[in-house]
Enzyme design. Structure first.
Site, mmCIF file in Angstrom:
data_model
loop_
_atom_site.group_PDB
_atom_site.id
_atom_site.type_symbol
_atom_site.label_atom_id
_atom_site.label_comp_id
_atom_site.label_asym_id
_atom_site.label_seq_id
_atom_site.Cartn_x
_atom_site.Cartn_y
_atom_site.Cartn_z
ATOM 1 N N CYS A 1 -4.742 2.148 -3.752
ATOM 2 C CA CYS A 1 -3.524 2.752 -3.178
ATOM 3 C C CYS A 1 -2.340 1.792 -3.297
ATOM 4 O O CYS A 1 -1.525 1.677 -2.365
ATOM 5 C CB CYS A 1 -3.738 3.171 -1.725
ATOM 6 S SG CYS A 1 -5.105 4.293 -1.505
ATOM 7 N N HIS B 1 0.877 -1.173 0.000
ATOM 8 C CA HIS B 1 0.000 0.000 0.000
ATOM 9 C C HIS B 1 0.918 1.227 0.000
ATOM 10 O O HIS B 1 2.027 1.182 0.520
ATOM 11 C CB HIS B 1 -0.843 -0.039 1.275
ATOM 12 C CG HIS B 1 -1.877 1.020 1.378
ATOM 13 N ND1 HIS B 1 -1.596 2.281 1.831
ATOM 14 C CD2 HIS B 1 -3.202 1.007 1.104
ATOM 15 C CE1 HIS B 1 -2.710 2.994 1.825
ATOM 16 N NE2 HIS B 1 -3.705 2.249 1.394
ATOM 17 N N ASP C 1 3.531 -3.911 7.939
ATOM 18 C CA ASP C 1 2.203 -3.332 7.792
ATOM 19 C C ASP C 1 1.177 -4.428 8.098
ATOM 20 O O ASP C 1 1.015 -5.370 7.309
ATOM 21 C CB ASP C 1 2.067 -2.811 6.349
ATOM 22 C CG ASP C 1 0.668 -2.311 6.037
ATOM 23 O OD1 ASP C 1 -0.247 -2.532 6.839
ATOM 24 O OD2 ASP C 1 0.504 -1.704 4.960
HETATM 25 N N1 C6P Z 1 -6.275 0.213 2.640
HETATM 26 C C1 C6P Z 1 -8.026 -0.254 1.082
HETATM 27 O O1 C6P Z 1 -9.140 -0.047 0.558
HETATM 28 P P1 C6P Z 1 -5.094 3.652 6.905
HETATM 29 O O2 C6P Z 1 -5.768 4.362 5.780
HETATM 30 O O3 C6P Z 1 -3.946 4.405 7.465
HETATM 31 O O4 C6P Z 1 -6.051 3.147 7.950
HETATM 32 O O5 C6P Z 1 -4.513 2.289 6.275
HETATM 33 C C2 C6P Z 1 -3.632 2.354 5.206
HETATM 34 C C3 C6P Z 1 -3.334 0.960 4.705
HETATM 35 C C4 C6P Z 1 -2.084 0.434 4.902
HETATM 36 N N2 C6P Z 1 -1.770 -0.806 4.496
HETATM 37 C C5 C6P Z 1 -2.652 -1.592 3.880
HETATM 38 C C6 C6P Z 1 -2.241 -2.972 3.477
HETATM 39 C C7 C6P Z 1 -3.939 -1.121 3.649
HETATM 40 O O6 C6P Z 1 -4.817 -1.910 3.031
HETATM 41 C C8 C6P Z 1 -4.288 0.202 4.030
HETATM 42 C C9 C6P Z 1 -5.635 0.780 3.737
HETATM 43 C C10 C6P Z 1 -7.617 0.572 2.267
HETATM 44 O O7 C6P Z 1 -7.285 -1.147 0.684
HETATM 45 C C11 C6P Z 1 -7.831 2.034 2.017
HETATM 46 S S1 C6P Z 1 -6.773 2.671 0.781
#
Ligand code: C6P
Length: 415
Positions: free
Chosen positions: A372, A129, A206
């Site tokens: 993303c 991501h 992550d």
């Molecule tokens: N993925 C998706 O639709 P946040 O936004 O900080 O809570 O998480 C970010 C993030 C980091 N790593 C991974 C593997 C993720 O999947 C995500 C968030 C969502 O796939 C929103 S883009």
């Protein structure tokens, strides 16, 4: 298949009754929520925990000695303990942050700016991501370091040969995802951390798509830093956790300066509070931290082994149902045991946004786009995919509804 799924894991109908949003209709149809990798729905217990805080003991934490202040502090810290225990970590090593994105950026600033020097190598992977890529690009730029990526195999795994090759260049940091938000691939975090540590690197894992979906034990994984988001695990938005090894956290500079992160402030310098408070400057997100504790209680009561079992059943069913759809290409490992509960796919020439719009008319919520993960999209040689992602309240019926919606799109676009 008809009827709601009754796995040996738990009673899905009973679970669904805990989520008030699932009673609503979308375009007159039953809501079929398959966008859980973006964010999950919240059980009544989490909503109640938020309302309870605001209606009974709303107060700042770690400051006031009055009753409300004491109660809020106790609830906030009890939540930290429950969340740390949930992932096999220590409360003192659990920093509350806004989410995974803030966690990786915290490491970038507070660890990276201090420890990375000109010419150092940072390693990420092509299945990340953006929140596990862009902070390292920024760090490489500010410190004069280089960022390289572990390549992928055609079946959607990390290429271990590529990792070994990069490790021979003695990177200072290896950042990788425990589970891909597009391929669903579950990486062997324990093995990768061991290899990276043997090469002298600090590891950043992550956990955004792993902690919500299967048991995670940080004591055995051994990551230096491990990040996850509350809103993907039935908790509120705006709260997440950075787990960090105590020694590293103690040695790091603060992320933000302000109230409560200090011990003493003088004219020309300040000294820092203990970890994790050193990284929680200002008034923290009290209500949502307490809500996350309630989400952890909910998942613990279901049992994370059962959550995983349930998702594997859904994955197997989705594979069987979708394999009959002509023109549908599913990405990621074929074996459900090697992947988490999501399915990213493309359907003939139908644009993922068109497919998602048609599915929405049927009450079926999926995500479409690059998720993303643009480096990964380039590896797959597509600009976007559709993605259906599961959680505890999803059933075989939901997957049937997904297939029917796809077939409707097929009829409209003459696939
Ligand atoms: N993925 C998706 O639709 P946040 O936004 O900080 O809570 O998480 C970010 C993030 C980091 N790593 C991974 C593997 C993720 O999947 C995500 C968030 C969502 O796939 C929103 S883009």
């Amino acid at each position: 298949m008809t009827g709601l799924l009754q796995t040996e894991a738990f009673d899905v109908e009973k679970v669904r009754a805990d989520f008030p949003i699932l009673k609503r209709k979308v375009h007159g149809k039953r809501l079929v929520y398959l966008d859980n990798a973006a964010t999950t729905q919240k059980p009544q217990a989490v909503i109640d925990a938020l309302v309870d805080y605001y209606s009974r003991y709303n107060s700042n934490v770690h400051r006031s000695v009055h009753t409300l202040g004491e109660e809020a502090t106790a609830a906030y810290e009890a939540s930290r303990e429950r969340v740390a225990k949930f992932v096999g970590g220590e409360p003192r090593e659990a920093v509350f942050v806004r989410g995974t994105t803030e966690a990786t950026n915290l490491v970038r600033y507070a660890w990276g700016e201090k420890h990375i020097a000109k010419g150092d190598l940072l390693v990420s992977t092509r299945m990340e991501h953006h929140s596990n890529i862009v902070p390292w690009q920024l760090l490489a730029r500010s410190r004069g370091a280089t960022l390289k990526f572990v390549e992928l195999t055609p079946d959607g795994h990390l290429d271990m040969g590529s990792l070994e090759e990069l490790l021979r260049e003695s990177p200072r940091l290896v950042a990788f995802t425990h589970c891909s938000n597009v391929l669903g691939t579950i990486n062997d975090a324990t093995a990768i951390c061991a290899k990276a540590h043997a090469a002298g690197a600090v590891t950043v894992v992550d956990g955004a798509q792993s902690v919500p979906h299967f048991p995670v034990d940080l004591a055995s994984i051994g990551a230096d830093f491990y990040a996850f988001s509350g809103h993907k695990m039935l908790g509120p938005t705006g709260i997440g956790v950075l787990m960090g090894k105590k020694q590293l956290l103690q040695d790091m500079d603060p992320f933000e300066g302000g109230g409560e992160m200090i011990r003493e402030v003088f004219d020309d310098h300040s000294t820092w509070n203990d970890v994790p408070y050193k990284f929680e400057a200002g008034t923290v997100n009290i209500a949502d931290a307490i809500g996350l504790g309630a989400a952890v209680d909910y998942l613990t009561a279901l049992g994370m082994d059962n959550v995983r079992k349930h998702e594997v059943r859904l994955l197997d069913y989705a594979r069987d149902v979708l394999s009959g759809v002509k023109g549908l290409q599913v990405y990621g490992p074929e074996d459900s045991q090697q992947r988490s509960g999501l399915v990213a796919f493309n359907y003939a020439d139908v644009h993922p946004h068109d497919l998602a719009t048609i599915l929405d008319e049927e009450g079926v919520a999926i995500r479409s786009g690059h998720h993303c993960a643009q480096l990964l999209m380039r590896c797959l040689d597509v600009p976007a995919t559709s993605r259906a992602s599961f959680h505890v309240y999803n059933s075989y019926d939901d997957i049937d509804a997904l297939k029917q919606g796809i077939m409707k799109a097929g009829a409209i676009f003459k696939v």
